[in-house]
Design a protein around this motif. Structure first.
Motif, PDB file in Angstrom:
ATOM      1  N   ASP A  21    -104.405  10.609 -61.753  1.00  0.00           N
ATOM      2  CA  ASP A  21    -104.171  11.280 -60.465  1.00  0.00           C
ATOM      3  C   ASP A  21    -105.410  11.253 -59.578  1.00  0.00           C
ATOM      4  O   ASP A  21    -105.331  10.947 -58.381  1.00  0.00           O
ATOM      5  CB  ASP A  21    -103.716  12.727 -60.685  1.00  0.00           C
ATOM      6  N   ASP A  68     -98.843   3.266 -63.363  1.00  0.00           N
ATOM      7  CA  ASP A  68     -98.311   4.629 -63.255  1.00  0.00           C
ATOM      8  C   ASP A  68     -97.478   4.782 -61.984  1.00  0.00           C
ATOM      9  O   ASP A  68     -96.365   5.325 -62.017  1.00  0.00           O
ATOM     10  CB  ASP A  68     -99.459   5.633 -63.274  1.00  0.00           C
ATOM     11  N   GLN A  71     -94.246   2.901 -62.393  1.00  0.00           N
ATOM     12  CA  GLN A  71     -93.278   3.629 -63.220  1.00  0.00           C
ATOM     13  C   GLN A  71     -92.582   4.718 -62.406  1.00  0.00           C
ATOM     14  O   GLN A  71     -91.376   4.942 -62.557  1.00  0.00           O
ATOM     15  CB  GLN A  71     -93.958   4.233 -64.440  1.00  0.00           C
ATOM     16  N   ARG A  72     -93.320   5.389 -61.553  1.00  0.00           N
ATOM     17  CA  ARG A  72     -92.710   6.413 -60.690  1.00  0.00           C
ATOM     18  C   ARG A  72     -91.710   5.779 -59.725  1.00  0.00           C
ATOM     19  O   ARG A  72     -90.633   6.319 -59.480  1.00  0.00           O
ATOM     20  CB  ARG A  72     -93.787   7.154 -59.898  1.00  0.00           C
ATOM     21  N   HIS A  75     -88.633   4.894 -61.616  1.00  0.00           N
ATOM     22  CA  HIS A  75     -87.848   6.115 -61.876  1.00  0.00           C
ATOM     23  C   HIS A  75     -87.006   6.472 -60.643  1.00  0.00           C
ATOM     24  O   HIS A  75     -85.832   6.848 -60.773  1.00  0.00           O
ATOM     25  CB  HIS A  75     -88.768   7.275 -62.260  1.00  0.00           C
ATOM     26  N   SER A  76     -87.578   6.340 -59.460  1.00  0.00           N
ATOM     27  CA  SER A  76     -86.822   6.596 -58.228  1.00  0.00           C
ATOM     28  C   SER A  76     -85.656   5.628 -58.098  1.00  0.00           C
ATOM     29  O   SER A  76     -84.548   6.018 -57.713  1.00  0.00           O
ATOM     30  CB  SER A  76     -87.723   6.466 -57.001  1.00  0.00           C
ATOM     31  N   GLU A 107     -97.138  10.386 -51.110  1.00  0.00           N
ATOM     32  CA  GLU A 107     -97.589   9.498 -52.177  1.00  0.00           C
ATOM     33  C   GLU A 107     -97.822   8.070 -51.690  1.00  0.00           C
ATOM     34  O   GLU A 107     -98.533   7.307 -52.326  1.00  0.00           O
ATOM     35  CB  GLU A 107     -96.561   9.492 -53.317  1.00  0.00           C
TER      36      GLU A 107
END
Length: 189
Positions: A21, A68, A71-72, A75-76, A107
């Protein structure tokens, strides 16, 4: 002794998450070339050695941040696909929608420096290429149509324009209109 030392040893996933992050935040603020391991370690509240335990180099950290975020994004796409009852073009509609949604989110700034780095960084470029090839293979039967490919390329172009800071894409209305046109392209004629 730092009171967080014992906590870190018991929670490596939490430390890794903080490093990703903070690394993403610093990439967005300073760009990938300006990113230093020490700055990420300091921002995450760990030692540089602690960071190196999780990521042995700056390149490894940057690639992990990219993975990362990817992957987000995936997922969306999966979330959007689960809501779509029409098989033909389902992946493309989800990809286009997730792309346009991301442009309007906070983001997105995390993606900007990494996407620009993709142009010159073979590791990041390879990560994107492998991900996209896997999606194309996975959805070949439903999303190989030329109109669908064109819609995905158009979304990529809109994404790149947003990364470069084109102000007309900051409007929810403008993005909504573009999204509607692209979604229309994905419907069975």
């Amino acid at each position: 002794m730092n009171p967080q030392d014992g906590l870190r040893k018991k929670q490596p996933a939490r430390v890794r998450r903080a490093l990703l992050d903070q690394g993403a935040r610093l990439c967005s603020e300073q760009g990938v070339p300006g990113l230093t391991l020490q700055a990420v370690a300091d921002a995450a509240g760990v030692t540089k050695g602690g960071l190196l335990h999780h990521f042995p180099s700056k390149q490894a950290l940057v690639e992990a941040i990219f993975d990362d975020l990817l992957q987000r994004f995936e997922h969306s796409i999966d979330r959007l696909m689960a809501r779509d009852v029409e098989p033909h073009g389902r992946f493309t509609r989800a990809y286009v929608t997730a792309t346009m949604e991301l442009i309007g989110m906070d983001e997105f700034i995390k993606w900007q420096s990494l996407m620009m780095t993709m142009l010159t960084d073979p590791g990041i470029r390879q990560g994107w290429k492998c991900w996209m090839e896997a999606q194309q293979a996975r959805y070949r039967e439903t999303d190989e149509d030329g109109r669908l490919v064109l819609a995905r390329y158009a979304a990529d172009g809109i994404w790149l324009a947003a990364v470069q800071g084109h102000s007309n894409l900051e409007s929810d209305r403008q993005r909504g209109e573009l999204l509607a046109h692209l979604i229309d392209m994905t419907r069975t004629p």
